[in-house]
Design an enzyme around this catalytic site. Structure first.
Site, PDB file in Angstrom:
ATOM      1  CG  HIS A 372      66.090  28.313  -1.694  1.00  0.00           C
ATOM      2  ND1 HIS A 372      67.509  28.094  -1.482  1.00  0.00           N
ATOM      3  CD2 HIS A 372      65.736  27.988  -0.586  1.00  0.00           C
ATOM      4  CE1 HIS A 372      67.938  27.374  -0.556  1.00  0.00           C
ATOM      5  NE2 HIS A 372      66.493  27.030   0.018  1.00  0.00           N
ATOM      6  CE  LYS A 563      76.287  29.184 -13.301  1.00  0.00           C
ATOM      7  NZ  LYS A 563      76.247  29.462 -11.986  1.00  0.00           N
ATOM      8  NE  ARG A 564      67.889  22.200 -14.495  1.00  0.00           N
ATOM      9  CZ  ARG A 564      66.643  21.730 -14.117  1.00  0.00           C
ATOM     10  NH1 ARG A 564      66.634  21.277 -13.041  1.00  0.00           N
ATOM     11  NH2 ARG A 564      65.651  21.862 -14.833  1.00  0.00           N
ATOM     12  CE  LYS A 569      70.866  28.700 -12.658  1.00  0.00           C
ATOM     13  NZ  LYS A 569      71.599  29.171 -11.379  1.00  0.00           N
ATOM     14  CB  THR A 671      76.103  26.466  -4.250  1.00  0.00           C
ATOM     15  OG1 THR A 671      75.305  25.810  -5.104  1.00  0.00           O
ATOM     16  CG2 THR A 671      75.316  26.999  -3.146  1.00  0.00           C
ATOM     17  CE  LYS A 675      78.348  22.500  -5.765  1.00  0.00           C
ATOM     18  NZ  LYS A 675      77.396  22.309  -6.748  1.00  0.00           N
TER      19      LYS A 675
HETATM   20  C1  PLP Z   1      76.463  22.943  -7.156  1.00  0.00           C
HETATM   21  C2  PLP Z   1      75.392  22.473  -7.905  1.00  0.00           C
HETATM   22  C3  PLP Z   1      74.405  23.268  -8.646  1.00  0.00           C
HETATM   23  C4  PLP Z   1      74.311  24.777  -8.334  1.00  0.00           C
HETATM   24  O1  PLP Z   1      74.729  25.529  -9.294  1.00  0.00           O
HETATM   25  P1  PLP Z   1      74.626  26.869  -9.462  1.00  0.00           P
HETATM   26  O2  PLP Z   1      75.527  27.536 -10.275  1.00  0.00           O
HETATM   27  O3  PLP Z   1      74.804  27.461  -8.271  1.00  0.00           O
HETATM   28  O4  PLP Z   1      73.064  27.215  -9.785  1.00  0.00           O
HETATM   29  C5  PLP Z   1      73.440  22.605  -9.367  1.00  0.00           C
HETATM   30  N1  PLP Z   1      73.841  21.265  -9.991  1.00  0.00           N
HETATM   31  C6  PLP Z   1      74.641  20.511  -9.592  1.00  0.00           C
HETATM   32  C7  PLP Z   1      74.722  19.087  -9.914  1.00  0.00           C
HETATM   33  C8  PLP Z   1      75.688  20.875  -8.680  1.00  0.00           C
HETATM   34  O5  PLP Z   1      76.485  20.313  -8.146  1.00  0.00           O
END
Ligand code: PLP
Length: 840
Positions: A372, A563-564, A569, A671, A675
């Protein structure tokens, strides 16, 4: 003992699933509320939630039981998804959608003048994951159920999930997430399937009656693993698969001897120690390892799950392991469950009496590994010394795997000792360490990355030596997200509009979403698309008002990065843009201005100082921007606290612009980019991870691309000169000056020094300033594009219409065709209730 093979005639005693009309739902709800919970209809909403959850659960149970049986029939090949994280979020609304009970449930609640959405929001998120990796596992489970693949998820039932983030004076504060406090209607304890897990002790070699020597692991400290089953509903297909989560428990509640001797507290302590193993999820998204308790969690999951599978196998096949490898596949979600490689060897040899070669033949044909991340700090390594006292038998096995593996490397590249050293599972040095990724690769028949670029970088970079040895093992499986939760459930307005135009099939056959593309030029459709988006933006604005007390105007561009929080990032780059916009307002440069509401959210690992500083910076900039009368709605900035799955369900439908701005080559896939795309947001992003595939799908005209590419990043490092970049770019100079002079940190002197230094450092691994100009220019193009409403709507519709590739149904189909090779097991009406029960 339980008589697990008891046979009885199911047909005589079976009852049907309860009726699903609104009358039946209303009356069950009322019965649960009064007779089970002893409440009135007008009780606390939490009890209303509980009664409704039990009502819906009743409509799952027989299908759940029958699915388990269908997957457990002899000869069925099955996969087991092993993951330390499953970021599930809420379940009630998702089950209602999947069962097709939305209208009926809503009607039933309306009878009591209750609001379904309000009741559903009483459910606490199951936050058993950090971020993308855990959420992926949850989306995978959804797709496996939708596709009716015989897959069981195995994970850990943490008593405390991801911490709850509060913001105090702009700083992140972590609060424990005691998600199980009010009970969890979505789990069933199965104590009859408990397993014993060993730690510590030492290894003895004994010779058995046939003169064969065998290792026995003795004097261990033992812990019980108790499974809790969570139902995963398929989409309207009567298929309910299982996520089995392990909870640690002491072997006997009290050590009576100690208790009688008056050592009450010692006796309780032993119990507490055991239960600590599954007490808390480690809140690090990537990196940080070396903690003993974390290693215990990993072994606990691996051992409990493997023992469970072997028990089921023997229940069906007896102790004949000849065909085990053709019926079972274990999928390792990152290296976290990699001890399964060594543990399966141990179980097969020490407990089932197989010889090494036979055990290895099985193990290496049953394991598959997904990587990952490429970040070196995230590659798991464990000190050999820790294994020596915690898992001595596993260490022996790992040594033997490594010895045999290195002999093979030596045969292939005679004399290349450098390479042997590089590829060894054991890293030599001051602290000898076990490289978990290498153990995973050596023990698996398949190794995959999670987006095309990421998989390519694995083969030609991180795992190059292994790729040269076993090119056939390496493959790509681009991530996805489930359109059930992320579109059908999270965005009912848009879903209804889509269904009206192209029919309902897209929900379970997401490739069909492409048909929406035909409407991008239909002005009437665009207006309706706009109306839905505006309503979703209002909902998001309400949420922002509630949690941040910042007013978002739905006519503005909603620009979102959630995101985290991590340096790679680059939330910092986003902040530089916000500060730049603020600076433009202050100097009166607001010609052709587009109003923007910028939303940022995400948790920082509690020990990650830089990430925590970034949160503080966002909050401080927000304070200045939102309270400056001259800014006056041209720009808003908010940090939404405690970002998680249920927040995202409101955020992604209300977003116009999706920020995916990682340093190229660092984000394995992403991911949330998917979304957002599904929900009609347009992406501003670097050429990284799955952004590349998103842009390929939607076309460059419908994507705002900027920044260095992965190959350029490597070259840039050699010559990176942030000082010169600042000097030569007036906009950047002004932004850096505002930061440095303390404009966003009055009375908090020097708190951002470390952040500023990192931006200005020639050694900045994230090259933030290298992409500044390109980012600002891309944002300018975004602002202009947003002013042309029908053009923007066209881009928005195109994004949704082109998102077909990013459903986890597609991802899981690829895992199945390329790796698992399972047969779908749809419900067959005829076979239902005919075969005798054999419970496992
Ligand atoms: C989809 C999702 C992530 C992943 O986000 P990335 O921007 O791809 O790191 C992290 N936390 C939550 C709650 C999510 O729904």
């Amino acid at each position: 003992m339980y008589n697990l093979n008891k046979e009885c005639n199911d047909e005589l005693f079976d009852i049907e699933t309860p009726a699903s009309d609104s009358d039946a739902i209303a009356s069950d709800f009322q019965r649960y509320l009064t007779q089970h919970l002893g409440r009135f209809i007008g009780c606390m909403p939490l009890y209303q939630y509980e009664a409704l959850a039990l009502t819906i659960r009743d409509r799952i149970m027989t299908d759940w039981r029958d699915t388990w049986r269908r997957y457990d029939e002899q000869g069925v090949r099955r996969a087991y998804y092993l993951s330390l994280e499953f970021l599930i979020g809420r379940s009630l609304g998702n089950h209602i959608l999947n069962l097709g009970l939305d209208r009926e449930t809503e009607e039933a609640m309306n009878r009591f003048a209750l609001d379904l959405e309000g009741i559903m929001s009483e459910e606490v998120d199951a936050g058993l994951g950090n971020g993308g990796l855990g959420r992926l596992a949850a989306c995978f489970m959804d797709s496996c159920a939708c596709l009716q693949l015989p897959v069981i998820g195995y994970g850990i039932r943490y008593q405390y999930g991801m911490f709850r983030q509060e913001i105090e004076n702009g700083f992140q504060v972590e609060e424990p997430d005691h998600w199980l406090r009010d009970g969890n209607p979505w789990e069933l304890e199965r104590p009859e399937f408990k397993n014993l897990i060993r730690f510590g002790g030492r290894v003895e070699t004994v010779t058995d009656s046939q003169g064969k020597s065998r290792s026995v692991w003795v004097d261990t400290a033992n812990v019980l693993a108790i499974p809790y089953d969570v139902p995963i509903s398929g989409y309207r297909n009567h298929t309910i698969t299982t996520l089995r989560l392990w909870s640690a428990s002491a072997t006997s509640d009290f050590n009576l001897e100690e208790f009688n001797a008056g050592s009450y507290s010692e006796a309780v302590e032993a119990k507490n120690d055991a239960e600590h193993i599954t007490m808390v999820l480690y809140p690090n998204d990537v990196s940080e390892n070396g903690r003993e308790l974390r290693l215990k969690q990993q072994y606990f999951l691996a051992s409990a799950s493997l023992q469970d599978v072997l028990r089921m196998w023997e229940n069906n096949q007896g102790r004949d392991y000849a065909s085990f490898k053709s019926r079972n596949v274990f999928h390792l979600n990152d290296t976290h469950p990699t001890l399964a490689v060594a543990e399966l060897m141990r179980l097969l040899m020490d407990e089932k009496g197989l010889a090494w070669d036979d055990a290895w033949e099985i193990t290496s044909h049953c394991m598959a590994y997904t990587n990952h991340t490429l970040l070196p700090e995230a590659l798991e390594k464990w000190p050999v010394a820790l294994f020596e006292y915690l898992l001595p038998r596993l260490l022996q096995i790992i040594y033997e795997i490594n010895a045999r593996f290195l002999r093979m490397v030596a045969m292939k590249w005679p004399g290349d000792t450098q390479r042997q050293r590089r590829m060894s599972i054991i890293e030599e040095g001051e602290v000898r360490q076990i490289r978990m990724a290498y153990l995973a690769i050596v023990g698996s028949f398949s190794v995959n990355g999670v987006a095309a670029l990421h998989s390519r970088l694995l083969s030609c970079g991180l795992f190059r030596d292994f790729y040269e040895l076993w090119p056939e093992r390496f493959n790509n499986k681009t991530n996805g997200v489930t359109p059930r939760r992320w579109v059908a459930y999270a965005n009912p307005g848009m879903s209804a509009l889509i269904t009206e135009k192209i029919g309902h099939d897209w929900v379970q056959d997401y490739g069909k979403i492409a048909a929406l593309g035909a409407y991008a030029d239909d002005e009437g459709f665009r207006q309706r698309w706009h109306a839905v988006k505006q309503a979703n933006k209002q909902r998001l604005a309400d949420m922002v008002m509630h949690y941040c007390q910042v007013e978002f105007d739905t006519d503005a561009l909603f620009d979102v990065q959630v995101k985290r929080i991590h340096e790679y990032k680059r939330q910092l780059l986003n902040m530089l843009h916000v500060i730049h916009l603020y600076d433009r307002i202050k100097r009166g440069d607001i010609e052709h201005w587009t109003n923007r509401c910028v939303l940022i959210g995400g948790k920082a690992a509690p020990g990650y100082r830089m990430a925590k500083n970034i949160i503080k910076l966002v909050n401080n900039v927000a304070e200045v921007v939102n309270n400056d009368p001259q800014v006056n709605g041209l720009l808003k900035l908010a940090f939404i606290p405690n970002y998680g799955v249920s927040k995202m369900e409101v955020i992604c439908p209300g977003t116009d612009l999706s920020e995916q701005i990682s340093t190229a080559g660092k984000e394995a896939s992403g991911t949330c980019n998917m979304k957002f795309m599904m929900n009609g947001a347009v992406t501003i992003g670097t050429y990284d991870g799955a952004n590349i595939e998103i842009m390929d799908a939607v076309g460059e005209d419908n994507f705002f691309l900027f920044g260095l590419r992965a190959e350029e990043v490597d070259r840039e490092h050699a010559q990176y000169n942030p000082g010169l970049l600042i000097e030569q770019d007036e906009d950047l100079r002004r932004v850096m000056h505002l930061l440095r002079c303390g404009h966003f940190s009055t009375f908090e002197s020097a708190i951002f020094e470390e952040l500023i230094d990192s931006l200005q450092s020639p050694g900045d691994p994230w090259l933030t300033l290298a992409d500044f100009r390109s980012y600002i220019d891309a944002q300018k193009r975004v602002s202009l594009a947003y002013q042309d409403r029908s053009c923007w709507l066209k881009m928005s519709i195109a994004n949704t219409a082109c998102s077909g590739h990013f459903s986890t149904d597609r991802t899981i189909s690829e895992y199945n065709e390329g790796i698992w090779k399972l047969q779908a097991r749809p419900r067959d009406e005829q076979s239902r209730s005919r075969t005798a029960i054999k419970e496992t």
